[in-house]
Motif scaffolding. Structure first.
Motif, mmCIF file in Angstrom:
data_model
loop_
_atom_site.group_PDB
_atom_site.id
_atom_site.type_symbol
_atom_site.label_atom_id
_atom_site.label_comp_id
_atom_site.label_asym_id
_atom_site.label_seq_id
_atom_site.Cartn_x
_atom_site.Cartn_y
_atom_site.Cartn_z
ATOM 1 N N GLU A 44 52.230 -13.350 112.436
ATOM 2 C CA GLU A 44 52.022 -12.254 113.390
ATOM 3 C C GLU A 44 52.344 -10.906 112.749
ATOM 4 O OE1 GLU A 44 53.572 -12.763 117.267
ATOM 5 O OE2 GLU A 44 52.654 -14.745 117.515
ATOM 6 N N HIS A 90 53.673 -6.780 113.149
ATOM 7 C CA HIS A 90 54.582 -5.932 113.929
ATOM 8 C C HIS A 90 53.886 -4.669 114.432
ATOM 9 C CE1 HIS A 90 54.645 -4.269 109.845
ATOM 10 N NE2 HIS A 90 54.868 -3.109 110.432
ATOM 11 N N ARG A 91 52.627 -4.450 114.019
ATOM 12 C CA ARG A 91 51.959 -3.192 114.361
ATOM 13 C C ARG A 91 51.533 -3.168 115.830
ATOM 14 N NH1 ARG A 91 50.677 -4.472 109.231
ATOM 15 N NH2 ARG A 91 51.420 -2.941 107.698
ATOM 16 N N LYS A 92 51.633 -1.947 116.451
ATOM 17 C CA LYS A 92 51.273 -1.790 117.864
ATOM 18 C C LYS A 92 49.951 -1.041 117.967
ATOM 19 C CE LYS A 92 56.003 -1.742 119.692
ATOM 20 N NZ LYS A 92 56.637 -2.190 118.418
ATOM 21 N N ALA A 93 49.118 -1.483 118.907
ATOM 22 C CA ALA A 93 47.796 -0.880 119.070
ATOM 23 C C ALA A 93 47.894 0.622 119.332
ATOM 24 C CB ALA A 93 47.037 -1.574 120.201
ATOM 25 N N GLU A 94 48.934 1.050 120.084
ATOM 26 C CA GLU A 94 49.030 2.476 120.437
ATOM 27 C C GLU A 94 49.323 3.359 119.219
ATOM 28 O OE1 GLU A 94 50.693 -0.013 121.850
ATOM 29 O OE2 GLU A 94 52.811 0.462 122.245
ATOM 30 N N ASP A 95 49.793 2.753 118.115
ATOM 31 C CA ASP A 95 50.066 3.541 116.911
ATOM 32 C C ASP A 95 48.845 3.659 115.997
ATOM 33 O OD1 ASP A 95 52.694 3.809 117.742
ATOM 34 O OD2 ASP A 95 53.332 1.980 116.691
ATOM 35 N N ASP A 143 40.381 3.048 116.730
ATOM 36 C CA ASP A 143 40.308 1.909 117.646
ATOM 37 C C ASP A 143 38.877 1.844 118.189
ATOM 38 O OD1 ASP A 143 40.507 0.047 119.673
ATOM 39 O OD2 ASP A 143 42.322 0.898 120.559
ATOM 40 N N TRP A 146 45.487 1.408 110.999
ATOM 41 C CA TRP A 146 46.753 2.151 110.895
ATOM 42 C C TRP A 146 46.812 2.798 109.509
ATOM 43 C CZ3 TRP A 146 46.209 -2.549 113.212
ATOM 44 C CH2 TRP A 146 46.704 -2.697 114.527
#
Lengths: 239, 217
Positions: B8, B10-15, B19, B215
């Motif tokens: 998995e 650790h990156r978040k979609a909002e960062d 997109d 990212w």
């Protein structure tokens, strides 16, 4: 069948040439343990070339032998494997590079070894591609005759030693005018530590006419039949 | 037992700095800068994202299936795999993968290969190589030609190979929301065809969208 032409490709050697359709090309290993890498292009439009994925998925196989055909990216048959004493030729092992060859067999230079230096698949192919107006961008997965590389259930690739015996032979029948490029360099997965150097004879003769009712390649599966139909349509239109 | 290596992120979609959703059957071409991270998300599961990569500074050097699988001596891709060009240059490394295995041998469908594999009357059907060529035709970059369409990666696709030398197309091993994430080592062109194939179970006979996120690190 009378040979139109015959030559021997020394270990480490290379060759390229145009072979018209309707020819039979027989490759014979002159010692145990050969590996001959082939690149194949349509002589009249080299952007059409042997396509490993199309060939494998149409025939539901990851190895190639008698009855299989070598398909182009345009849904046509470049060549048919009409005879194969080995039972398995390798379409996924690729070709050697200079770096791999130096690392595995030791660094050899022309300055020290002259023509006994260890050649590699990439350099051999590069020269012959440029000779034909192509370039390294046209490098694609080759077909390795005489070699067996299989995958276990986790996808790990294994080379089978001793697969090719002296005298083993593979015959291709050309279905389109073919630009053929060959490199007689080791299979990258061959575990032998000494540079394998096995001469391979190439002999070209006229092929027997295709018998639609019992040809092993045409009738191997309905996919092959349709690829032949596409090829025959091309010839009918071209005239 | 077949191993699926799932890792998995650790990156978040909002960062993410980029997109976009690639609809079923659509294509996408985009440049990644060194260090950027690309995630491809299989939004509804069972989709195949046919993907090619090029060294953007040296576009004749394409992603190489055989250089990549030979380096790791394994035909499947997953976290830890480095994707190589034909010249052996490192393009990207897969850093996360919740599907666990991706195909390197199946290639892209084409109008012509559909006639071979299924029936002559499939010639008109939408296919991945047409999508690739339309993307190349529409891009401002005229350096890319049909000859540059090397065998591609099929992210999320299941093409098992047997020790006896068989090869089959199977229903997918992916699931809704499964993703694969990779870091670019050099300036890299990404070319995706979100597969419209309706003749085999690579996408469960129902092409669905994929999402791409980028990212900066």
């Amino acid at each position: 069948m009378t040979a139109l032409w015959r030559s021997t490709i020394a270990g480490g050697g290379k060759w390229s040439g145009t072979v018209g359709r309707g020819k039979r090309i027989t490759f014979t290993a002159l010692e145990d343990g050969a590996n001959l890498s082939l690149l194949m292009y349509h002589a009249h439009d080299p952007s059409e070339r042997y396509n490993m994925p199309d060939t494998l998925k149409a025939q539901h196989t990851s190895h190639l032998t008698t009855g299989n055909v070598l398909m182009s990216d345009n849904g046509r048959v470049l060549a048919s494997i009409v005879q194969d004493s080995t039972g398995w030729n390798d379409p996924i092992g690729g070709y050697t590079t200079k770096e791999q060859t130096d690392r595995k067999y030791g660094v050899t230079t022309y300055q020290e070894k002259r023509n006994e230096r260890y050649r590699n698949g990439r350099d051999n192919f590069s020269v012959e591609l440029v000779r034909s107006g192509l370039s390294v961008r046209d490098l694609m997965p080759p077909l390795n005759l005489f070699a067996k590389v299989y995958c276990d259930e986790n996808g790990r690739m294994h080379h089978v030693p001793g697969h090719c015996k002296k005298g083993d032979a593979v015959s291709l029948r050309t279905e389109l005018d073919l630009l053929l490029i060959v490199s007689n360099t080791p299979n990258p997965f061959d575990k032998r530590t000494g540079y394998p150097s096995v001469p391979v004879q190439i002999e070209v003769s006229a092929a027997e006419p295709v018998s639609l009712s019992d040809d092993a390649c045409v009738n191997h599966c309905s996919e092959n039949r349709r690829a032949f139909e596409n090829t025959w349509a091309y010839h009918a239109l071209r005239g | 037992m077949t191993v699926f290596n799932r890792v998995e992120s650790h990156r978040k979609a909002e960062d993410a700095v980029y997109d976009k959703t690639i609809l079923a059957g659509d294509g996408w071409i985009h440049e990644l800068k060194p260090g950027q991270v690309l995630r491809i998300v299989d939004l509804e599961g069972n989709q195949a994202a046919d993907t090619l990569f090029y060294d953007a500074d040296n576009p004749e050097d394409h992603y190489s299936a055989i250089a990549t699988i030979a380096r790791q001596e394994n035909i499947y891709l997953t976290a830890g795999t480095t994707l190589l060009t034909e010249s052996g240059k490192e393009l990207l490394t897969i850093v996360a993968d919740t599907c666990g295995r991706h195909d390197t041998l199946g290639g892209a469908c084409s109008a012509q290969s559909n006639t071979v594999r299924y029936a002559h009357d499939k010639l008109h059907m939408h296919n991945c190589r047409d999508t690739f060529m339309l993307q190349l035709a529409q891009s401002d970059d005229e350096r890319y030609l049909k000859r540059d369409l090397a065998p591609n990666i099929n992210f999320f696709m299941n093409v098992p190979v047997t020790p006896e030398g068989g090869l089959t197309f199977e229903d997918g091993v992916s699931s809704p929301g499964a993703y694969v994430e990779m870091t670019a080592h050099i300036r890299t062109i990404v070319l995706i065809s979100n597969c419209p194939q309706l003749n085999n179970p690579c996408n469960a006979y129902n092409p669905t969208p994929v999402r791409v996120l980028i990212w900066n690190e």
